[in-house]
Design a protein around this motif. Structure first.
Motif, mmCIF file in Angstrom:
data_model
loop_
_atom_site.group_PDB
_atom_site.id
_atom_site.type_symbol
_atom_site.label_atom_id
_atom_site.label_comp_id
_atom_site.label_asym_id
_atom_site.label_seq_id
_atom_site.Cartn_x
_atom_site.Cartn_y
_atom_site.Cartn_z
ATOM 1 N N GLY A 373 -0.667 -4.479 -26.630
ATOM 2 C CA GLY A 373 -0.077 -5.970 -26.637
ATOM 3 C C GLY A 373 1.291 -6.106 -26.090
ATOM 4 N N GLN A 374 2.048 -5.089 -25.677
ATOM 5 C CA GLN A 374 3.257 -4.935 -24.895
ATOM 6 C C GLN A 374 3.350 -5.392 -23.492
ATOM 7 O OE1 GLN A 374 5.511 -1.643 -26.275
ATOM 8 N NE2 GLN A 374 7.262 -2.385 -24.853
ATOM 9 N N LEU A 375 4.075 -6.194 -23.052
ATOM 10 C CA LEU A 375 4.328 -6.590 -21.733
ATOM 11 C C LEU A 375 4.914 -5.308 -20.868
ATOM 12 C CD1 LEU A 375 3.362 -8.820 -19.879
ATOM 13 C CD2 LEU A 375 6.052 -9.580 -19.959
ATOM 14 N N ALA A 376 4.392 -4.969 -19.861
ATOM 15 C CA ALA A 376 5.019 -3.674 -19.053
ATOM 16 C C ALA A 376 5.032 -3.989 -17.662
ATOM 17 C CB ALA A 376 4.025 -2.622 -19.289
ATOM 18 N N ILE A 377 5.760 -3.243 -16.864
ATOM 19 C CA ILE A 377 5.954 -3.400 -15.604
ATOM 20 C C ILE A 377 5.291 -2.279 -14.928
ATOM 21 C CG2 ILE A 377 7.757 -3.208 -13.606
ATOM 22 C CD1 ILE A 377 7.873 -5.663 -15.217
ATOM 23 N N LEU A 378 4.200 -2.359 -14.077
ATOM 24 C CA LEU A 378 3.627 -1.497 -13.137
ATOM 25 C C LEU A 378 4.174 -1.515 -11.708
ATOM 26 C CD1 LEU A 378 -0.226 -1.978 -14.187
ATOM 27 C CD2 LEU A 378 1.221 0.018 -14.568
ATOM 28 N N SER A 379 4.461 -0.271 -11.077
ATOM 29 C CA SER A 379 4.851 -0.165 -9.675
ATOM 30 C C SER A 379 4.621 1.040 -9.107
ATOM 31 C CB SER A 379 6.563 -0.144 -9.758
ATOM 32 O OG SER A 379 6.970 1.005 -10.509
ATOM 33 N N TRP A 380 4.419 0.958 -7.739
ATOM 34 C CA TRP A 380 3.818 2.168 -6.926
ATOM 35 C C TRP A 380 4.273 2.019 -5.562
ATOM 36 C CZ3 TRP A 380 1.304 -2.332 -8.564
ATOM 37 C CH2 TRP A 380 0.891 -3.252 -7.662
ATOM 38 N N SER A 381 4.446 3.338 -5.089
ATOM 39 C CA SER A 381 4.850 3.355 -3.597
ATOM 40 C C SER A 381 3.845 2.658 -2.471
ATOM 41 C CB SER A 381 4.988 5.084 -3.417
ATOM 42 O OG SER A 381 5.149 5.203 -1.886
ATOM 43 N N LYS A 382 4.304 2.140 -1.593
ATOM 44 C CA LYS A 382 3.559 1.661 -0.331
ATOM 45 C C LYS A 382 2.845 2.768 0.171
ATOM 46 C CE LYS A 382 7.335 1.898 3.049
ATOM 47 N NZ LYS A 382 8.310 2.728 2.172
ATOM 48 N N ASP A 383 3.319 4.068 0.114
ATOM 49 C CA ASP A 383 2.692 5.000 0.804
ATOM 50 C C ASP A 383 1.332 5.579 -0.028
ATOM 51 O OD1 ASP A 383 4.653 5.590 2.747
ATOM 52 O OD2 ASP A 383 6.130 6.643 1.528
ATOM 53 N N ASN A 384 1.135 5.144 -1.034
ATOM 54 C CA ASN A 384 -0.001 5.461 -2.021
ATOM 55 C C ASN A 384 -0.959 4.198 -1.962
ATOM 56 O OD1 ASN A 384 0.960 7.885 -2.497
ATOM 57 N ND2 ASN A 384 1.953 7.482 -4.204
ATOM 58 N N CYS A 385 -0.596 3.101 -1.313
ATOM 59 C CA CYS A 385 -1.282 1.892 -1.471
ATOM 60 C C CYS A 385 -2.022 1.670 -0.164
ATOM 61 C CB CYS A 385 -0.273 0.633 -1.698
ATOM 62 S SG CYS A 385 -1.222 -0.926 -2.009
ATOM 63 N N ILE A 386 -3.537 1.817 -0.240
ATOM 64 C CA ILE A 386 -4.143 1.818 0.939
ATOM 65 C C ILE A 386 -4.758 0.541 1.212
ATOM 66 C CG2 ILE A 386 -6.460 2.998 1.834
ATOM 67 C CD1 ILE A 386 -4.248 4.862 1.086
ATOM 68 N N PHE A 387 -4.810 0.117 2.559
ATOM 69 C CA PHE A 387 -5.284 -0.986 3.160
ATOM 70 C C PHE A 387 -6.890 -0.976 3.180
ATOM 71 C CE2 PHE A 387 -6.750 -3.518 6.581
ATOM 72 C CZ PHE A 387 -6.381 -4.959 6.396
ATOM 73 N N LEU A 388 -7.484 -1.966 2.876
ATOM 74 C CA LEU A 388 -8.944 -2.175 2.744
ATOM 75 C C LEU A 388 -9.392 -3.148 3.369
ATOM 76 C CD1 LEU A 388 -9.580 -1.638 -1.089
ATOM 77 C CD2 LEU A 388 -9.691 0.262 0.788
ATOM 78 N N ALA A 389 -10.632 -3.121 4.601
ATOM 79 C CA ALA A 389 -11.235 -4.008 5.065
ATOM 80 C C ALA A 389 -11.475 -5.112 3.932
ATOM 81 C CB ALA A 389 -12.150 -3.749 5.800
ATOM 82 N N TYR A 390 -11.732 -6.562 4.050
ATOM 83 C CA TYR A 390 -12.128 -7.259 3.048
ATOM 84 C C TYR A 390 -13.520 -7.292 2.826
ATOM 85 C CZ TYR A 390 -12.086 -11.869 0.408
ATOM 86 O OH TYR A 390 -12.236 -12.630 -0.599
#
Length: 390
Positions: A373-390
């Motif tokens: 029920g609590q509001l939280a902040i999620l964050s992550w590094s750009k190096d771990n974020c993978i581009f995907l074809a649509y």
């Protein structure tokens, strides 16, 4: 009571003889299979090196079993070529391809003894009796079931039946062994143990194994090469490590399970070493930066972030929503599920209703102050974020 799995190991001369006969690669060249107006497999091109354990992975109806059966010779192809080694086998019947198939149902003869089941293929090849006796004995020893040779299949457990089916397939020393969902009928604990046995045997003999499965964990644990299929086509061919780290499409990322996927539009593509830094604008989220190859600005696309590569913090640590930066979003915790070593935290983006997942070691989750029920902040590094074809 189930007999403990204790595979035996044949002597070196026998193994070398099997290795000499067994190693063969498989190639498919623009293979298509149609059933009337329905296309089951379309323009499939694939190389499987000799001695590889390859898993065809995908949901039901994706064409993986049809592809396997075309290699085995149990389905005729509509167009294209199938090669085993350097031999084009399109018009060669299944019995002469020097392959073997292990079926999901095991397909053991209930009226025959275990020995008779294993020797069946050798009798069809009219092997002389002395060689037949030796090879059947070796195979039963290999799978640890010599002591049940005179029993009928119905007297054995599911795991024992599975090993007998494997012995019957291996005894003919095929160049390629094909396995159609061979572990699906087993309970979870036995499935894990049997996939270990399959991998040990495949490595021992250096044989080419091609297995159909819809179970991601099974494919990861067994494979040298994974072929992800959807709608009769190949989406990605990769090692387990490559597939886990860098899914190539939205379908693959979703099928692998648990990946958080954001869709948006490319607003910037910045060259930076071998992979470009790509900026996506995502409705209700803002800017997300990810890694991928150069893509035109304005392209509809997506990105993926694994739930175990995210960070979480209470929203109170961010004084105002306007201060959130790229790759940082607010979401409300909707469920917390302790599954053992790992705790799964479900969240929802309030702006869009999108569901997200965060995964963390249970011991680490216990030391934070976050609650359902609590509001939280999620964050992550750009190096771990993978581009995907649509």
């Amino acid at each position: 009571m189930t007999t403990e799995l204790k595979p035996r190991y044949l002597n070196n001369s026998t193994i070398q003889q099997v290795l000499a006969e067994a190693a063969a690669g498989v190639a498919l060249r623009s293979v298509t299979k149609k059933y009337g107006a329905v296309t089951a497999v379309e323009n499939l091109t694939l190389d499987i090196a000799a001695g590889t354990y390859c898993c065809l992975l995908g949901p039901s109806g994706c064409g993986k079993t049809t592809a396997l059966r075309m290699v085995a010779g149990h389905e005729n192809i509509t167009s294209g070529d199938v090669l085993i080694g350097n031999r084009r086998v399109n018009d060669i019947p299944a019995a002469k391809r020097n392959t073997a198939m292990m079926f999901q149902s095991y397909a053991l003869f209930p009226h025959k003894t275990i020995w008779e089941n294993v020797e069946f293929g050798l009798k069809m090849r009219k092997l002389k009796e002395s060689d037949l006796q030796t090879r059947v004995g070796e195979m039963l020893e290999l799978v640890g079931l010599s002591h049940v040779a005179q029993r009928k299949p119905t007297m054995l457990s599911g795991g024992q039946q599975q090993r007998i089916a494997l012995a019957r397939a291996l005894v003919t020393r095929p160049q390629v062994l094909m396995l159609d969902e061979p572990l699906s009928a087993l309970d979870e604990n036995l499935r894990v143990r049997m996939r270990t046995e399959l991998r040990k045997i495949q490595k021992q003999f250096g044989m080419t194994f091609i297995q159909v499965t819809h179970h991601v964990e099974e494919a990861f644990s067994l494979s040298d090469q994974i072929v992800v299929m959807s709608h009769g086509r190949i989406d990605q061919v990769a090692t387990p490590e490559e597939l886990f780290d860098t899914p190539a499409s939205q379908f693959v990322a979703k099928f692998m399970g648990d990946n958080n996927i954001f869709t948006g539009k490319v607003v910037k593509s910045i060259s930076d070493s071998s992979l470009d830094l790509i900026q996506l604008e995502v409705a209700g989220v803002g800017s997300i930066f990810c890694r991928g190859h150069a893509v035109a600005v304005g392209t509809e696309a997506a990105c993926s972030i694994r739930p175990d590569l995210m960070f979480i913090a209470p929203y109170a640590q961010i004084p105002a929503k306007s201060s959130l930066s790229a790759n940082e979003i607010s979401a409300r915790i909707t469920a917390v599920e302790m599954t053992g070593y790992v705790t799964r935290v479900s969240l929802m983006l309030e702006a869009t209703g999108q569901e997200l997942l965060y995964k963390v070691r249970t011991e680490d989750w216990r030391i934070n102050d976050l609650q359902e029920g609590q509001l939280a902040i999620l964050s992550w590094s750009k190096d771990n974020c993978i581009f995907l074809a649509y």
